[in-house]
Scaffold this motif. Structure first.
Motif, short mmCIF file in Angstrom:
data_model
loop_
_atom_site.label_atom_id
_atom_site.label_comp_id
_atom_site.label_asym_id
_atom_site.label_seq_id
_atom_site.Cartn_x
_atom_site.Cartn_y
_atom_site.Cartn_z
N VAL A 185 3.11 11.65 6.25
CA VAL A 185 2.36 11.10 7.39
C VAL A 185 1.04 10.49 6.93
O VAL A 185 0.03 10.57 7.63
CB VAL A 185 2.13 12.17 8.48
CG1 VAL A 185 3.45 12.59 9.11
CG2 VAL A 185 1.40 13.40 7.90
N SER A 186 1.06 9.89 5.75
CA SER A 186 -0.16 9.32 5.16
C SER A 186 -0.16 7.80 5.22
O SER A 186 0.85 7.17 5.53
CB SER A 186 -0.28 9.78 3.70
OG SER A 186 -0.38 11.19 3.62
N SER A 187 -1.31 7.22 4.89
CA SER A 187 -1.43 5.76 4.86
C SER A 187 -0.79 5.20 3.59
O SER A 187 -0.58 5.92 2.61
CB SER A 187 -2.91 5.35 4.87
OG SER A 187 -3.54 5.70 3.64
N GLN A 192 0.26 5.16 -2.25
CA GLN A 192 0.22 4.41 -3.50
C GLN A 192 -0.65 5.11 -4.53
O GLN A 192 -0.29 5.24 -5.70
CB GLN A 192 -0.29 2.99 -3.23
CG GLN A 192 -0.18 2.07 -4.43
CD GLN A 192 0.24 0.67 -4.03
OE1 GLN A 192 1.18 0.47 -3.28
NE2 GLN A 192 -0.46 -0.32 -4.54
N SER A 193 -1.80 5.60 -4.10
CA SER A 193 -2.72 6.31 -5.00
C SER A 193 -2.08 7.59 -5.53
O SER A 193 -2.15 7.88 -6.73
CB SER A 193 -4.02 6.63 -4.26
OG SER A 193 -4.90 7.33 -5.10
N ASN A 194 -1.42 8.33 -4.65
CA ASN A 194 -0.75 9.56 -5.08
C ASN A 194 0.37 9.25 -6.07
O ASN A 194 0.51 9.90 -7.11
CB ASN A 194 -0.19 10.30 -3.86
CG ASN A 194 0.71 11.45 -4.25
OD1 ASN A 194 1.93 11.35 -4.20
ND2 ASN A 194 0.13 12.56 -4.66
N GLU A 341 -0.63 -1.41 -14.99
CA GLU A 341 -1.66 -2.41 -14.66
C GLU A 341 -1.81 -2.62 -13.15
O GLU A 341 -2.92 -2.83 -12.66
CB GLU A 341 -1.34 -3.73 -15.36
CG GLU A 341 -1.48 -3.64 -16.88
CD GLU A 341 -0.99 -4.89 -17.59
OE1 GLU A 341 -0.35 -5.75 -16.91
OE2 GLU A 341 -1.23 -5.01 -18.79
N HIS A 342 -0.69 -2.61 -12.42
CA HIS A 342 -0.77 -2.79 -10.96
C HIS A 342 0.38 -2.06 -10.29
O HIS A 342 1.48 -2.55 -10.17
CB HIS A 342 -0.78 -4.29 -10.58
CG HIS A 342 0.36 -5.09 -11.11
ND1 HIS A 342 1.49 -5.37 -10.38
CD2 HIS A 342 0.55 -5.66 -12.31
CE1 HIS A 342 2.32 -6.09 -11.10
NE2 HIS A 342 1.79 -6.27 -12.27
N PHE A 343 0.09 -0.83 -9.89
CA PHE A 343 1.11 0.03 -9.28
C PHE A 343 1.56 -0.55 -7.94
O PHE A 343 0.74 -1.00 -7.14
CB PHE A 343 0.55 1.44 -9.07
CG PHE A 343 1.59 2.44 -8.64
CD1 PHE A 343 2.27 3.19 -9.56
CD2 PHE A 343 1.89 2.60 -7.29
CE1 PHE A 343 3.24 4.11 -9.16
CE2 PHE A 343 2.85 3.50 -6.88
CZ PHE A 343 3.52 4.26 -7.83
N GLU A 344 2.88 -0.52 -7.72
CA GLU A 344 3.43 -0.99 -6.44
C GLU A 344 4.62 -0.11 -6.06
O GLU A 344 5.52 0.10 -6.89
CB GLU A 344 3.88 -2.45 -6.53
CG GLU A 344 4.37 -3.00 -5.20
CD GLU A 344 4.80 -4.46 -5.28
OE1 GLU A 344 4.96 -5.08 -4.20
OE2 GLU A 344 4.98 -4.99 -6.39
N LEU A 345 4.60 0.41 -4.82
CA LEU A 345 5.73 1.19 -4.35
C LEU A 345 6.99 0.32 -4.38
O LEU A 345 6.98 -0.81 -3.93
CB LEU A 345 5.48 1.69 -2.93
CG LEU A 345 4.42 2.78 -2.78
CD1 LEU A 345 4.09 3.02 -1.32
CD2 LEU A 345 4.88 4.07 -3.44
N GLY A 346 8.07 0.88 -4.87
CA GLY A 346 9.30 0.10 -5.07
C GLY A 346 9.39 -0.32 -6.52
O GLY A 346 10.40 -0.10 -7.19
#
Length: 414
Positions: A185-187, A192-194, A341-346
């Motif tokens: 239930v987070s933003s 992404q940070s987690n 370098e640039h984390f992205e979900l997926g």
């Protein structure tokens, strides 16, 4: 020796010559329970390190029960009625209860899906809503910089109860517990940070001690105290085999311990060749889903070995972002470098797959087009026996072999 594994909705046979002394790795038999609901009620009546739920809550308090969304196998339709029974013993009224389905970063659900998850009776009695990552309250910041942004109806509740199932998670160690809050239930920013912590040491399936992802998840409690959890472990038929209730840490760990007793399989050493099936549909409907079995099976294959994966993947890559990362980067090294370098979900799943490919070759037996498989740096096959023979020919007559029929649930460990 003859074997057969699930491929989509059918079983596919194959054989391995006896000279390889193949070993099949299967989960242990689950103990029988009286009924799913009876097992949940047993846990509610015997909470771990907390009073009973009916002794915690009070009439008039606003209560939120967080439940899993449609992408998870948690049987909320079994758990929620039992929790409402317990709340009823305390005099809590239905109008003071809200069920929040934790979407994380997943799509919104239809009303029909919510009804199916909650069960018709619960759906008709209490408010059932999806979480919304765009409607969050900022509550603080974890030590590693993860923002604690919580869906407002959860953040503003007087009492918070978490439900869900416990299974292996390829970087959080296990699902369940406080994971219903983060990422549930987070933003998106918080999630992404987690999830960035997945590339740090200790973030792997079956590990809690020193796992940076799990530690981050559980630190959220310091900003948002949770009153009670109900976690279940499921058998191979997705039926409740064990339930634990009470303290957010201790009850979760009991469910993890049960899971290990059934699904964590000890091996003497990694093998030259590992043949793994996801367990069939729906776990092999696309590569995004099949990745979990690949990640579990990596613990059973040696450096420089070969993993033969039977996964239909009729729907191809299964995620636009995941597919884009595979298309945009040519090699496993490129994907690993990019996720740093640039984390992205997926994209994180393409990097997790790349980490396995740094350890071993993957022969994918699939319905996917060869070009899609090759672009993902795997070798395509459309017949399981052909793939097995090719792997054994390459690794030699003395090659050791493990067969893992249910890769999605089985965790081999030395």
């Amino acid at each position: 020796m003859e074997f057969k594994v699930k491929y989509f909705k059918d079983y596919v046979p194959f054989h391995v010559d006896d000279c390889h002394h193949p070993i099949e790795l299967n989960p242990k038999e689950c103990p029988k329970v009286e009924s799913e609901a009876a097992e949940v009620r047993r846990a509610l009546a015997n909470p771990i390190d907390t009073p009973r739920l009916c002794e915690i809550v009070k009439p008039g308090e606003k209560i939120v029960i967080v439940a899993s969304d449609v992408t998870r196998p948690s049987p909320s339709w079994v758990i929620l009625p039992c929790v409402l029974e317990e709340l009823g013993k305390a005099g809590v009224k239905d109008e003071d209860v809200t069920v929040v389905f934790g979407l994380g970063s997943h799509r919104s659900q239809t009303e029909e899906e919510k009804k199916r998850l909650a069960g018709e009776e619960v759906y008709s009695r209490v408010k059932c809503i999806d979480s919304d990552p765009d409607n969050c309250e900022h509550m603080g910041t974890c030590k590693n910089g993860t923002s604690v942004d919580i869906f407002k109806p959860v953040a503003e509740a007087d009492r918070i109860i978490l439900t869900g199932n416990v299974e292996y998670h390829y970087f959080a160690g296990y699902s369940g517990g406080m994971k219903a809050i983060m990422p549930g239930v987070s933003s998106r920013e918080a999630i992404q940070s987690n999830h960035k912590n997945m590339i740090r040491p200790g973030a792997y399936a079956g590990n809690l001690e020193g796992n940076p992802v799990r530690e981050d998840i559980e630190e959220v409690y310091d900003f948002l105290p949770v009153d009670f959890i109900v976690n279940v472990a499921l058998d191979d038929h997705k039926q409740v085999a064990f339930a634990a209730a009470g303290d957010r840490i201790l009850a979760h760990r009991e469910a993890c311990k049960f899971l290990d007793s059934i699904y964590k399989i000890k091996i003497d050493k990694p093998a030259d060749v590992v043949i793994v099936s996801t367990g069939g549909y729906p776990k092999d409907i696309n590569l995004y889903q099949a990745q979990k079995s690949i990640d579990n099976a990596k613990h059973a294959v040696r450096e420089g070995g070969i993993m033969v994966v039977a996964a239909s993947c009729k729907e191809g890559y299964g995620s636009d972002v995941f597919g884009r990362w595979i298309q945009d980067y040519d090699t496993p090294d490129d994907r690993i470098k990019a996720i740093h370098e640039h984390f992205e979900l997926g994209g994180h799943k393409s990097a997790a797959l790349a980490l396995v490919q740094k350890k071993c070759d993957i022969y994918l037996v699939t319905d996917m087009e060869d070009s899609l498989v090759t672009k993902a740096n795997m070798t395509p096959f459309h017949d399981l026996q052909t793939a097995v023979d090719a792997a054994l020919d390459k690794m030699g007559k003395d090659a050791s072999v493990y067969v893992i029929p249910i890769g999605g649930s089985t965790l081999p460990m030395e």
